[in-house]
Design a protein around this motif. Structure first.
Motif, mmCIF file in Angstrom:
data_model
loop_
_atom_site.group_PDB
_atom_site.id
_atom_site.type_symbol
_atom_site.label_atom_id
_atom_site.label_comp_id
_atom_site.label_asym_id
_atom_site.label_seq_id
_atom_site.Cartn_x
_atom_site.Cartn_y
_atom_site.Cartn_z
ATOM 1 N N LEU A 32 -2.246 13.988 -1.023
ATOM 2 C CA LEU A 32 -2.619 12.809 -0.242
ATOM 3 C C LEU A 32 -1.684 12.588 0.943
ATOM 4 C CD1 LEU A 32 -3.594 10.339 -3.089
ATOM 5 C CD2 LEU A 32 -5.106 11.393 -1.413
ATOM 6 N N VAL A 33 -0.423 12.936 0.761
ATOM 7 C CA VAL A 33 0.516 12.801 1.877
ATOM 8 C C VAL A 33 0.107 13.749 3.001
ATOM 9 C CG1 VAL A 33 2.911 13.117 2.614
ATOM 10 C CG2 VAL A 33 2.422 12.103 0.388
ATOM 11 N N GLU A 34 -0.148 14.978 2.600
ATOM 12 C CA GLU A 34 -0.554 15.973 3.594
ATOM 13 C C GLU A 34 -1.846 15.554 4.281
ATOM 14 O OE1 GLU A 34 0.338 20.607 3.458
ATOM 15 O OE2 GLU A 34 -1.313 20.062 2.142
ATOM 16 N N LYS A 35 -2.728 14.944 3.499
ATOM 17 C CA LYS A 35 -4.005 14.511 4.060
ATOM 18 C C LYS A 35 -3.797 13.496 5.184
ATOM 19 C CE LYS A 35 -8.248 12.288 2.544
ATOM 20 N NZ LYS A 35 -8.767 11.481 1.405
ATOM 21 N N VAL A 36 -2.926 12.533 4.952
ATOM 22 C CA VAL A 36 -2.630 11.542 5.993
ATOM 23 C C VAL A 36 -2.003 12.215 7.210
ATOM 24 C CG1 VAL A 36 -1.140 9.598 6.596
ATOM 25 C CG2 VAL A 36 -2.389 9.588 4.433
ATOM 26 N N MET A 37 -1.064 13.108 6.962
ATOM 27 C CA MET A 37 -0.367 13.759 8.072
ATOM 28 C C MET A 37 -1.306 14.662 8.866
ATOM 29 S SD MET A 37 2.567 12.444 7.963
ATOM 30 C CE MET A 37 3.628 13.451 8.973
ATOM 31 N N ASP A 55 3.343 -1.867 0.494
ATOM 32 C CA ASP A 55 2.401 -1.945 1.616
ATOM 33 C C ASP A 55 3.109 -2.323 2.915
ATOM 34 O OD1 ASP A 55 3.003 -4.538 1.083
ATOM 35 O OD2 ASP A 55 0.935 -5.259 1.018
ATOM 36 N N GLN A 56 4.424 -2.527 2.849
ATOM 37 C CA GLN A 56 5.185 -2.793 4.069
ATOM 38 C C GLN A 56 6.105 -1.627 4.426
ATOM 39 O OE1 GLN A 56 7.018 -6.760 3.832
ATOM 40 N NE2 GLN A 56 5.154 -7.431 2.802
ATOM 41 N N ARG A 95 1.393 3.987 11.626
ATOM 42 C CA ARG A 95 1.682 2.612 11.211
ATOM 43 C C ARG A 95 0.620 2.084 10.257
ATOM 44 N NH1 ARG A 95 4.568 1.286 16.133
ATOM 45 N NH2 ARG A 95 2.677 1.608 17.327
ATOM 46 N N GLU A 96 -0.581 2.658 10.358
ATOM 47 C CA GLU A 96 -1.697 2.155 9.550
ATOM 48 C C GLU A 96 -1.703 2.738 8.146
ATOM 49 O OE1 GLU A 96 -4.940 3.252 12.027
ATOM 50 O OE2 GLU A 96 -4.504 1.707 13.523
ATOM 51 N N HIS A 97 -0.827 3.661 7.868
ATOM 52 C CA HIS A 97 -0.782 4.265 6.535
ATOM 53 C C HIS A 97 0.555 3.961 5.883
ATOM 54 C CE1 HIS A 97 -4.148 6.477 8.321
ATOM 55 N NE2 HIS A 97 -4.562 6.661 7.079
ATOM 56 N N THR A 98 0.468 3.439 4.651
ATOM 57 C CA THR A 98 1.674 2.995 3.954
ATOM 58 C C THR A 98 1.805 3.702 2.612
ATOM 59 O OG1 THR A 98 0.538 1.230 2.777
ATOM 60 C CG2 THR A 98 1.383 0.709 4.976
ATOM 61 N N VAL A 99 2.948 3.522 1.996
ATOM 62 C CA VAL A 99 3.160 4.045 0.643
ATOM 63 C C VAL A 99 2.098 3.478 -0.288
ATOM 64 C CG1 VAL A 99 4.735 3.997 -1.323
ATOM 65 C CG2 VAL A 99 5.629 4.402 0.980
ATOM 66 N N GLN A 100 1.794 2.196 -0.098
ATOM 67 C CA GLN A 100 0.798 1.559 -0.957
ATOM 68 C C GLN A 100 -0.584 2.198 -0.798
ATOM 69 O OE1 GLN A 100 1.431 -1.018 -3.285
ATOM 70 N NE2 GLN A 100 -0.570 -0.275 -3.928
ATOM 71 N N SER A 101 -0.943 2.532 0.441
ATOM 72 C CA SER A 101 -2.288 3.085 0.646
ATOM 73 C C SER A 101 -2.436 4.437 -0.049
ATOM 74 C CB SER A 101 -2.599 3.191 2.148
ATOM 75 O OG SER A 101 -1.775 4.135 2.783
ATOM 76 N N ILE A 102 -1.350 5.173 -0.156
ATOM 77 C CA ILE A 102 -1.392 6.434 -0.914
ATOM 78 C C ILE A 102 -1.589 6.156 -2.396
ATOM 79 C CG2 ILE A 102 -0.010 8.414 -1.658
ATOM 80 C CD1 ILE A 102 -0.878 8.795 1.110
ATOM 81 N N LEU A 103 -0.856 5.154 -2.898
ATOM 82 C CA LEU A 103 -0.984 4.804 -4.315
ATOM 83 C C LEU A 103 -2.409 4.355 -4.631
ATOM 84 C CD1 LEU A 103 2.396 2.893 -4.813
ATOM 85 C CD2 LEU A 103 1.807 5.194 -5.588
ATOM 86 N N ASN A 104 -2.988 3.558 -3.740
ATOM 87 C CA ASN A 104 -4.366 3.110 -3.939
ATOM 88 C C ASN A 104 -5.327 4.290 -4.010
ATOM 89 O OD1 ASN A 104 -3.447 0.503 -3.816
ATOM 90 N ND2 ASN A 104 -4.047 0.184 -1.678
ATOM 91 N N GLU A 105 -5.153 5.192 -3.066
ATOM 92 C CA GLU A 105 -6.023 6.370 -3.003
ATOM 93 C C GLU A 105 -5.907 7.206 -4.276
ATOM 94 O OE1 GLU A 105 -8.724 8.659 -0.533
ATOM 95 O OE2 GLU A 105 -7.756 6.707 -0.146
ATOM 96 N N ALA A 106 -4.674 7.376 -4.751
ATOM 97 C CA ALA A 106 -4.457 8.148 -5.976
ATOM 98 C C ALA A 106 -5.136 7.462 -7.155
ATOM 99 C CB ALA A 106 -2.959 8.293 -6.232
#
Lengths: 161, 161
Positions: free
Chosen positions: A122-127, B72-73, B139-150
């Motif tokens: 997922l990280v790679e996907k965002v990047m 998310d921040q 800026r639109e992608h956060t640690v939280q958004s990765i967790l949500n996706e997972a």
DNA sequence: CTTATTATGGATAACATAGGTCTACAATAA
DNA sequence: TTATTGTAGACCTATGTTATCCATAATAAG
């Protein structure tokens, strides 16, 4: 993370070539003088641009460089990829770590082949998304668009006088 | 032009921290094990993240790391700028060359101070635009958004069973 | 207070890449 | 044929990345 100076030189050299379209060939001497770089270094960069079909080069007396295609068909992305290479901006270094098992394969268990991008990290996907976003922008700007902008500035200044 | 491995490690480490929010602190041992990186190297990266206020660290028995603010921040841009630095992606190396006189100052003659960005090099202007474009995405992608996706992936897989 | 545990920061080193120079060589127009 | 111009390669140096190790500081538990 920075673009190399070579990319800077390449872009400016191409703009110079586009600007001097009238006389056929521009020698490395003129180019290096205009940019303030050594001939030997700049000639390496020009060689790369030639190998990738961005410019044409003729040796011999009265030789030099010219754009290999119209300036509006030479995008910033073209130039950057020639100089910087075409590897992706971001690669996950260890795709077999526990972290990746969690992020990438959690939702891609047995025989999930119908969706190929599914087990991408997922990280790679965002990047990769960021990279595509950047590339799209760089595709929209060409050597010609810089020349147009410079011409507009020039005209605007002339009107003020 | 590539993002460094350190950025990769930092992003994955933060996701791990976000995922393990329940127990307060995560030690460097657990982190390095999960990512498949040496403790000594990863601890350097974590120190940087701490210095920039992304994570908090407590030494001593039962010590470790935790996110310094809600997941998310913490944007991708935050993390990348800590690790890669905050220099601009592109800088014109020789702004006093003949080329720049043409491109940048052609339209900015005497006392043109009312528009400050006016005498910026046009190449640099495009590249800075690309940078801002890229940054906006990051800026639109956060640690939280990765967790949500997972989490979504996980649930989706559960439904299929 | 002592001790085991854990993070921090400095020193060091291998390695790759960027940035740059120099020289011998190939091609070409006059 | 010759002066001119680009090409390709060897070579060098500085810097940044990726790492490791060790001494030190901080802290919670006993």
């Amino acid at each position: 993370m920075q673009f190399s100076k070579s990319t800077d030189y390449a872009l400016h050299a191409l703009i110079h070539l586009g600007h001097s379209e009238r006389c056929n060939n521009v020698g490395i001497k003129e180019l290096s003088g205009a940019l303030g770089v050594s001939e030997s270094y700049l000639s390496k960069i020009m060689s790369k641009l030639r190998q990738d079909g961005i410019v044409r080069a003729v040796p011999g007396v009265k030789g030099g460089y010219e754009l290999a295609r119209p300036a509006d068909q030479i995008t910033f992305l073209d130039v950057i990829q020639v100089i910087e290479g075409r590897q992706q901006l971001f690669e996950c270094s260890n795709s077999s770590s526990r972290q990746h098992l969690l992020l990438a394969e959690e939702g891609a268990a047995q025989g999930d082949q119908e969706r190929p991008g599914k087990n991408e990290c997922l990280v790679e996907k965002v990047m990769n998304g960021a990279e595509q976003h950047l590339y799209q922008y760089l595709r929209e700007h060409t050597v010609q668009s810089i020349l147009n902008e410079a011409f507009k500035r020039c005209k605007h200044e002339a009107n003020k006088k």
